[in-house]
Design an enzyme around this catalytic site. Structure first.
Site, PDB file in Angstrom:
ATOM      1  N   LYS A 160       0.862  -1.190   0.000  1.00 34.28           N
ATOM      2  CA  LYS A 160       0.000   0.000   0.000  1.00 34.28           C
ATOM      3  C   LYS A 160       0.891   1.230   0.000  1.00 34.28           C
ATOM      4  CE  LYS A 160      -4.416   0.980   0.108  1.00 34.28           C
ATOM      5  NZ  LYS A 160      -5.565   0.165  -0.342  1.00 34.28           N
ATOM      6  N   ASP A 198      -6.813   4.336  -4.669  1.00 31.67           N
ATOM      7  CA  ASP A 198      -7.524   4.208  -3.390  1.00 31.67           C
ATOM      8  C   ASP A 198      -8.126   5.604  -3.172  1.00 31.67           C
ATOM      9  OD1 ASP A 198      -7.712   2.209  -0.898  1.00 31.67           O
ATOM     10  OD2 ASP A 198      -7.467   4.196  -0.056  1.00 31.67           O
TER      11      ASP A 198
HETATM   12  P1  NDP Z   1     -12.801   8.090  -3.081  1.00 30.12           P
HETATM   13  O1  NDP Z   1     -11.707   9.071  -2.824  1.00 30.12           O
HETATM   14  O2  NDP Z   1     -13.293   7.910  -4.467  1.00 30.12           O
HETATM   15  O3  NDP Z   1     -14.062   8.409  -2.149  1.00 30.12           O
HETATM   16  C1  NDP Z   1     -13.939   8.494  -0.779  1.00 30.12           C
HETATM   17  C2  NDP Z   1     -15.274   8.945  -0.209  1.00 30.12           C
HETATM   18  O4  NDP Z   1     -15.249   8.830   1.210  1.00 30.12           O
HETATM   19  C3  NDP Z   1     -15.573  10.395  -0.527  1.00 30.12           C
HETATM   20  O5  NDP Z   1     -16.945  10.569  -0.684  1.00 30.12           O
HETATM   21  C4  NDP Z   1     -15.054  11.094   0.725  1.00 30.12           C
HETATM   22  O6  NDP Z   1     -15.629  12.359   0.962  1.00 30.12           O
HETATM   23  C5  NDP Z   1     -15.499  10.109   1.781  1.00 30.12           C
HETATM   24  N1  NDP Z   1     -14.715  10.298   3.003  1.00 30.12           N
HETATM   25  C6  NDP Z   1     -13.387  10.287   3.165  1.00 30.12           C
HETATM   26  N2  NDP Z   1     -13.037  10.515   4.429  1.00 30.12           N
HETATM   27  C7  NDP Z   1     -14.186  10.707   5.081  1.00 30.12           C
HETATM   28  C8  NDP Z   1     -14.494  10.988   6.432  1.00 30.12           C
HETATM   29  N3  NDP Z   1     -13.545  11.128   7.367  1.00 30.12           N
HETATM   30  N4  NDP Z   1     -15.803  11.101   6.776  1.00 30.12           N
HETATM   31  C9  NDP Z   1     -16.767  10.968   5.846  1.00 30.12           C
HETATM   32  N5  NDP Z   1     -16.533  10.695   4.554  1.00 30.12           N
HETATM   33  C10 NDP Z   1     -15.256  10.568   4.198  1.00 30.12           C
HETATM   34  O7  NDP Z   1     -12.249   6.724  -2.494  1.00 30.12           O
HETATM   35  P2  NDP Z   1     -12.739   5.225  -2.788  1.00 30.12           P
HETATM   36  O8  NDP Z   1     -14.188   5.190  -3.062  1.00 30.12           O
HETATM   37  O9  NDP Z   1     -11.796   4.643  -3.765  1.00 30.12           O
HETATM   38  O10 NDP Z   1     -12.416   4.528  -1.400  1.00 30.12           O
HETATM   39  C11 NDP Z   1     -13.358   4.476  -0.333  1.00 30.12           C
HETATM   40  C12 NDP Z   1     -12.963   3.386   0.637  1.00 30.12           C
HETATM   41  O11 NDP Z   1     -12.934   2.125  -0.054  1.00 30.12           O
HETATM   42  C13 NDP Z   1     -11.582   3.529   1.251  1.00 30.12           C
HETATM   43  O12 NDP Z   1     -11.606   2.987   2.563  1.00 30.12           O
HETATM   44  C14 NDP Z   1     -10.704   2.646   0.381  1.00 30.12           C
HETATM   45  O13 NDP Z   1      -9.557   2.214   1.050  1.00 30.12           O
HETATM   46  C15 NDP Z   1     -11.676   1.500   0.118  1.00 30.12           C
HETATM   47  N6  NDP Z   1     -11.401   0.666  -1.052  1.00 30.12           N
HETATM   48  C16 NDP Z   1     -11.222   1.222  -2.291  1.00 30.12           C
HETATM   49  C17 NDP Z   1     -11.007   0.399  -3.378  1.00 30.12           C
HETATM   50  C18 NDP Z   1     -10.879   0.943  -4.757  1.00 30.12           C
HETATM   51  O14 NDP Z   1     -10.742   0.141  -5.681  1.00 30.12           O
HETATM   52  N7  NDP Z   1     -10.947   2.243  -4.972  1.00 30.12           N
HETATM   53  C19 NDP Z   1     -10.918  -1.064  -3.229  1.00 30.12           C
HETATM   54  C20 NDP Z   1     -11.205  -1.536  -1.906  1.00 30.12           C
HETATM   55  C21 NDP Z   1     -11.416  -0.687  -0.862  1.00 30.12           C
HETATM   56  P3  NDP Z   1     -14.813  13.691   0.599  1.00 30.12           P
HETATM   57  O15 NDP Z   1     -14.878  13.811  -0.889  1.00 30.12           O
HETATM   58  O16 NDP Z   1     -15.528  14.767   1.311  1.00 30.12           O
HETATM   59  O17 NDP Z   1     -13.409  13.498   1.101  1.00 30.12           O
HETATM   60  O1  2IT Z   2      -8.023  -1.431  -0.830  1.00 26.61           O
HETATM   61  C1  2IT Z   2      -7.949  -1.943  -1.970  1.00 26.61           C
HETATM   62  O2  2IT Z   2      -8.107  -3.155  -2.139  1.00 26.61           O
HETATM   63  C2  2IT Z   2      -7.676  -1.068  -3.106  1.00 26.61           C
HETATM   64  N1  2IT Z   2      -7.592   0.143  -2.928  1.00 26.61           N
HETATM   65  C3  2IT Z   2      -7.475  -1.654  -4.467  1.00 26.61           C
HETATM   66  C4  2IT Z   2      -6.034  -2.076  -4.642  1.00 26.61           C
HETATM   67  C5  2IT Z   2      -5.668  -2.517  -6.035  1.00 26.61           C
HETATM   68  O3  2IT Z   2      -4.477  -2.849  -6.193  1.00 26.61           O
HETATM   69  O4  2IT Z   2      -6.495  -2.556  -6.949  1.00 26.61           O
END
Ligand code: NDP
Ligand code: 2IT
Length: 451
Positions: free
Chosen positions: A130, A170
């Site tokens: 990561k 992420d």
């Molecule tokens: P994005 O940056 O696309 O979206 C994040 C969202 O979460 C935004 O709406 C953001 O709001 C909100 N957010 C962040 N911090 C806070 C907080 N403290 N309180 C409330 N809302 C918050 O990220 P992702 O959708 O990619 O990721 C979201 C989660 O999913 C993370 O935990 C990530 O690690 C996990 N994840 C992502 C994967 C991926 O493929 N992208 C795969 C697996 C897990 P704002 O815009 O206001 O910051």
């Molecule tokens: O938390 C996660 O699994 C991710 N942000 C995706 C990682 C990846 O290598 O696609």
């Protein structure tokens, strides 16, 4: 302070605490896995003798670096960059990059540690890693984002490679950032390779990677409801927190499966739409305009915006899908969900529920799909992107989506079976941790004391 039945696990944990002082997120993630391993330690003295767990809690490599860049006003800005290469027993390090002001060593280590087990659950050959930075992409111009990404990659490139370590997105890192990072890597190495996943389709990306985490979360949830309750997502009222990549495609698939999603949030506040969230409006605000969720209530009659995030969990729902960030559901939020009759919670974000919240769900018979299992769809399709890059070939959307579906169903069954086999029937937290652990442990044992 947690206490373990096994003196061996207690010793491992105490050492992690001493070595990583104050790193609360990392300690939280380690504690959960070690608690799940109590029955494994009792049955597998060979793994204890081989020092597998002692080694697994210590990253193979931890890289921290300065990222300097020049903003649009001509000022020099300095951020901190990270990459943790946690475990390479079953494949090249693999895991996303997070750009968010809260990023620090503890956050990167918790994410990297959990990534190892998640990646193992997919059954694809990927180790765990990561990275990221405390850089805040909010309010930055495209040129500032590009200069930051180029500076970040100018250090990171020497540590990664398509057979060494393959980063992806992420929080705060989507297609735009991956493009700038990829361009700079290609320029520095003079190589067009699959060194990053989440690439644009015309540059070696995989169809369905954008949708993968959210869709996968729903495939997992559907299987969990079907196998453990003989029920389905159809007709259920759902809350999805966040409004980023994971949240948006979780809503899309939930709606396709016949659910009504009534609330979403960003870090400022939440929207409640009793008629069901209009996803095209959310996509326009978030993906096109990069705006705030409060805009939604201005555009959709009958919906409400509330400042602050906590209130979302007090809305009555059947299924809650936390898809924003770590520890967004605490004990109070979990209790509110239980009091309102929630039947299932599945984690799209990484570690969104505190240990106290998980305990409340489990004690009250709420089906609980832990992040390592439920959100593995994103990295699974990243693994499929790596396969397509290696073959210099690409699958159709339907082919990737169908593989994703099968992987998520299979992850549910691996977690369920492992929980059963080790005497913790129905506990998918323990099951996912054990199933992921055993796969990595066997590889580490076979490879000898390498790291
Ligand atoms: P994005 O940056 O696309 O979206 C994040 C969202 O979460 C935004 O709406 C953001 O709001 C909100 N957010 C962040 N911090 C806070 C907080 N403290 N309180 C409330 N809302 C918050 O990220 P992702 O959708 O990619 O990721 C979201 C989660 O999913 C993370 O935990 C990530 O690690 C996990 N994840 C992502 C994967 C991926 O493929 N992208 C795969 C697996 C897990 P704002 O815009 O206001 O910051
Ligand atoms: O938390 C996660 O699994 C991710 N942000 C995706 C990682 C990846 O290598 O696609």
């Amino acid at each position: 302070m947690v206490s373990f039945k096994s003196a061996y696990l207690q010793g491992v944990y105490d050492k992690v605490v001493a070595r990583n002082p104050g790193e609360s997120e990392f300690l939280q993630a380690v504690e959960e896995v070690l608690l799940s391993l109590e029955p494994v330690v009792a049955q597998r003295p060979d793994l204890v003798k081989a020092g597998i767990i002692d080694r697994m809690v210590e990253p193979e490599r931890f890289i921290q670096f300065r990222v300097s860049w020049v903003d649009d006003a001509g000022n020099v800005q300095v951020n901190r960059g990270f990459r943790v290469q946690f475990n390479s027993a079953i494949g090249p390090y693999k895991g996303g990059l997070r750009f968010h002001p809260s990023v620090c060593a503890s956050v990167i280590k918790f994410l990297g540690f959990e990534q190892c087990f998640k990646n193992a659950l997919t059954t694809l050959p990927m180790g765990g890693g990561k990275g990221g930075s405390d850089f805040d992409p909010k309010g930055k111009s495209d040129n500032e984002i590009m200069r930051f990404c180029q500076s970040f990659m100018t250090e990171l490139y020497r540590h990664i490679g398509p057979d060494t370590d393959v980063p992806a997105g992420d929080m705060g890192v989507g297609a735009r950032e991956i493009g700038f990072l990829f361009g700079q890597y290609k320029r520095l190495r003079n190589e067009f390779t699959g060194v990053l996943t989440g690439k644009a389709i015309g540059s070696g990306g995989s169809l369905a990677r954008t949708q993968a985490t959210g869709y996968g979360l729903l495939y997992f949830t559907q299987e969990m409801l079907s196998k453990l309750k003989g029920d389905s997502v159809q007709g259920k009222t759902v809350i999805v927190s966040g409004s980023g990549n994971v949240a948006i495609y979780a809503v899309e698939k939930a709606q396709e499966l016949g659910a009504k999603v009534v609330a979403m949030y960003d870090s400022n506040g939440y929207v409640y739409d009793p008629n069901g969230i209009q996803l095209d409006v959310v996509k326009q605000i978030k993906e096109v305009e990069r705006g705030r969720i409060s805009e939604y209530a201005k555009r959709v009659p009958g919906s409400e915006y509330h400042e602050g995030c906590k209130g979302i969990w007090k809305i009555k729902c059947d299924i809650a899908l936390p898809c924003a960030t770590q520890n967004e559901i605490d004990a109070e939020a979990a209790q509110a969900l239980v009091d309102n009759g929630v039947m299932a919670v599945a984690e799209g974000a990484n570690m969104p529920s505190t240990p106290e919240a998980i305990e409340i769900f489990q004690k009250n018979g709420v089906l609980f799909g832990p992040a390592k299992a439920a959100n593995a769809g994103g990295v699974a399709v990243s693994g499929l992107e790596m396969s397509q890059n290696s073959m210099r070939y690409s699958w159709t959307f339907e082919e990737v989506d169908s593989k994703l579906h099968d992987i998520m169903v299979n992850i549910f069954h691996s977690a369920e079976q492992a929980a059963d086999q080790f005497g913790m029937k129905g506990n998918l937290v323990a099951g996912a941790n054990i199933a992921g652990f055993l796969k990595i442990a066997e590889a580490m044992k076979w490879q000898g004391v390498a790291y």
